[in-house]
Structure formats: structure tokens, C-alpha cells
Design an enzyme around this catalytic site. Structure first.
Site, mmCIF file in Angstrom:
data_model
loop_
_atom_site.group_PDB
_atom_site.id
_atom_site.type_symbol
_atom_site.label_atom_id
_atom_site.label_comp_id
_atom_site.label_asym_id
_atom_site.label_seq_id
_atom_site.Cartn_x
_atom_site.Cartn_y
_atom_site.Cartn_z
ATOM 1 N N ASN A 9 0.854 -1.185 0.000
ATOM 2 C CA ASN A 9 0.000 0.000 0.000
ATOM 3 C C ASN A 9 0.892 1.238 0.000
ATOM 4 O OD1 ASN A 9 -1.834 2.043 0.557
ATOM 5 N ND2 ASN A 9 -2.112 1.465 2.704
ATOM 6 N N TRP A 10 0.882 1.952 -1.114
ATOM 7 C CA TRP A 10 1.791 3.094 -1.244
ATOM 8 C C TRP A 10 1.239 4.371 -0.611
ATOM 9 C CZ3 TRP A 10 4.170 2.974 -6.888
ATOM 10 C CH2 TRP A 10 4.867 1.772 -7.047
ATOM 11 N N LYS A 11 0.004 4.334 -0.159
ATOM 12 C CA LYS A 11 -0.624 5.529 0.445
ATOM 13 C C LYS A 11 -0.441 6.731 -0.483
ATOM 14 C CE LYS A 11 0.404 3.457 4.861
ATOM 15 N NZ LYS A 11 0.414 3.590 6.292
ATOM 16 N N HIS A 97 -9.112 0.852 5.551
ATOM 17 C CA HIS A 97 -7.795 1.092 6.159
ATOM 18 C C HIS A 97 -7.977 2.032 7.351
ATOM 19 C CE1 HIS A 97 -3.680 2.413 6.726
ATOM 20 N NE2 HIS A 97 -3.307 1.341 6.059
ATOM 21 N N GLU A 99 -6.411 4.488 8.336
ATOM 22 C CA GLU A 99 -6.275 5.923 8.028
ATOM 23 C C GLU A 99 -7.567 6.479 7.437
ATOM 24 O OE1 GLU A 99 -2.685 5.509 5.739
ATOM 25 O OE2 GLU A 99 -1.621 4.941 7.565
ATOM 26 N N GLU A 169 -4.736 -5.246 10.968
ATOM 27 C CA GLU A 169 -3.707 -4.226 11.119
ATOM 28 C C GLU A 169 -3.923 -3.471 12.424
ATOM 29 O OE1 GLU A 169 -1.983 -3.006 7.099
ATOM 30 O OE2 GLU A 169 -3.738 -1.772 7.412
ATOM 31 N N GLY A 175 2.968 2.080 10.744
ATOM 32 C CA GLY A 175 3.898 3.193 10.547
ATOM 33 C C GLY A 175 4.627 3.620 11.810
ATOM 34 N N SER A 215 4.046 -2.416 10.262
ATOM 35 C CA SER A 215 5.506 -2.395 10.359
ATOM 36 C C SER A 215 6.162 -3.725 9.991
ATOM 37 C CB SER A 215 5.941 -1.929 11.760
ATOM 38 O OG SER A 215 5.459 -0.616 12.000
ATOM 39 N N GLY A 236 3.079 -1.222 4.284
ATOM 40 C CA GLY A 236 3.069 0.221 4.010
ATOM 41 C C GLY A 236 4.469 0.699 3.673
ATOM 42 N N GLY A 237 5.160 1.260 4.658
ATOM 43 C CA GLY A 237 6.468 1.885 4.439
ATOM 44 C C GLY A 237 7.459 1.042 3.636
#
Ligand code: PEP
Length: 253
Positions: A9-11, A97, A99, A169, A175, A215, A236-237
Site C-alpha cells: 500500500n503506497w498511500k 484502512h 487511516e 492491522e 507506521g 511495520s 506500508g512503508g
């Protein structure tokens, strides 16, 4: 079908040009280094989706979107529908998600409508659930996850549910560099499979892919993915670096 999956997921990261370069790099690494039969999904911004889908044509890599509206079209300024995503080659959509829940006020009722639209169009929904730190510390996490799943997904019939992938998650691990231990994650994954079985049946529960997110890095991916109820990860990251992402992909056995 239960499958190993790693989805990146590149956000809200990477320009169109940067996205094309990163997808090309990941495509090459998957071709050269990944020998397994797990599924790799890349989830860039909306803007990058059409060219991302073209870049992975003829490969095993699939493209996902980070969100979608539940209606097919209409006066919904700023929104994109599932049918529009499907038309450019998107085959997966992340819904719920944390966010989206936290910053955009998306609640279980809205997420249920979105999930329904995704599966109605024959796309896979990657439906995210997870508790906050406060909910974990006050031991409410089983209740929170049960509520998110039952309100968000149990309106689907058995056939529709075949297009569901669940991503656990924990919000406190997204993150932050904090990761649930493999045992903590396994406990929740087994619980999710249990409530899916109670709602549908054992067979459907055993056929559902349940991913862990929070993470995940090359250093911890293997121990997490080894757990019996963990079928891969939502990343993510670490998905923004081709080397890290392919090393996580290779941790799928
Ligand atoms: C995510 O955004 O779904 C996620 C798991 O992020 P990170 O891997 O950066 O914690």
C-alpha cells in the site's frame, strides 16, 4: 481461494513518474527472484493506476486501489467508483484502512457498502480491521475486531464472501515501527477465522486469506508469515523500497 498474498500500500506517496519507475523495478525483481506461487499486489495512488495496470500486463502481479465509492457513478465530487477502477485493470481494492477510518470518518456502515460494491463487481476486497493502542490496553480488541468484521462484511452472502481478503492491522503498529509479535498476530488471525466460520462455515473460513499489516519488514516477515493463520501481509512503508518489498515477497512460503 486461500492464497498467500503480499500487498504493498503506497498511500499518498510517489508521483506518476516515480510510480512507474518503482513498478518497473519491482516487476523485474519479482520476475528474477520470486519463485513461489503467492500473489503480489501493488497499490499505488489513483493517478498511477492505469499505467500501473499496463506495466504489469502479462505478469503475475496484480494492481489494487486504496479506496472506492460504493455507487457506480453520480454527483459525488472527488470520488472514484469500483466500475471505473475495474475498467482500467484494477483487480483489488483496500477498504477500511485505519487511516480512512481515522482521518476521513469512515464507519462500519459506509465500509460495508463499499465492500459490497467491490465484490459485486467481482474484484477482491482487502478489508482492514484492527484495534487502537487504547483498545488493546483495555483488552477490548476481540470485541472491536468482531464488530468491524460483522458490521463491515457479514452482510455479504457466501458467494460474495469468496472475494474477501481480511487484513488485520493493529492501529498501534501501523507506521510506528512497533509490530505485533507473531503470537499476538496469530491469536487475532485465529479469532477472525473462528468468527468467519461461525457466520458462514468452516470451509469458507479455511478458504479466506487473512493478512497481517503493521511495520512488516524483511527482518520480521518470515516469523510473522510462518504462523498457521497468517497468509501474508499488507505492507506500508517497506513497500516503497523495491529491495525491501521483494525480500518481504520472498518470505511468503
Ligand atoms: C499499512 O499502511 O497498511 C501499513 C501496514 O503500514 P506500515 O507497514 O508502514 O506499518
Amino acid at each position: 481461494m486461500r492464497q498467500k498474498i503480499v500487498a504493498g500500500n503506497w498511500k499518498m506517496h510517489k508521483s506518476l513518474e516515480e510510480s512507474q519507475a518503482l513498478i518497473t523495478e519491482i516487476r523485474g525483481l519479482v520476475r528474477d527472484e520470486y519463485r513461489g506461487d503467492g500473489k503480489v499486489v501493488i497499490v499505488p495512488t489513483f493517478l498511477a493506476l492505469p499505467s500501473a495496470a499496463r506495466l504489469v500486463e502479462g505478469t503475475e502481479i496484480e494492481i489494487g486501489a486504496q479506496n472506492a465509492h460504493y455507487e457506480d457513478q453520480g454527483a459525488f465530487t472527488g470520488e472514484i467508483s469500483v466500475s471505473m477502477l475495474k475498467a482500467v485493470g484494477v483487480t483489488n481494492v483496500i477498504i477500511g484502512h485505519s487511516e480512512r477510518r481515522q482521518y476521513f470518518g469512515e464507519n462500519n456502515a459506509l465500509l460495508a457498502a463499499k465492500a459490497k460494491s467491490v465484490v459485486r463487481h467481482g474484484l477482491k476486497v482487502i478489508f482492514c480491521v484492527g484495534e487502537t493502542l487504547e483498545q488493546r490496553e483495555s483488552k477490548q480488541y476481540f470485541r472491536v475486531i468482531e464488530e468491524q468484521i460483522s458490521q463491515g462484511l457479514f452482510g455479504l452472502d457466501r458467494k460474495e464472501f469468496a472475494n474477501v481478503v481480511i487484513a488485520y492491522e493493529p492501529v498501534w503498529a501501523i507506521g510506528t515501527g512497533l509490530t505485533a509479535t507473531p503470537e499476538q498476530a496469530q491469536e487475532i488471525h485465529a479469532y477472525i477465522r473462528k468468527i468467519v466460520s461461525a457466520q458462514y462455515n468452516d470451509e469458507i473460513a479455511n478458504e479466506t486469506s487473512i493478512l497481517y499489516g503493521g511495520s512488516v519488514k524483511p527482518e520480521n516477515a518470515t516469523s510473522i508469515f510462518m504462523q498457521p493463520d497468517i497468509d501474508g501481509g499488507l505492507i506500508g512503508g517497506a513497500a516503497l523500497k523495491a529491495r525491501d518489498f521483494i525480500d518481504i515477497v520472498k518470505a511468503m512460503r
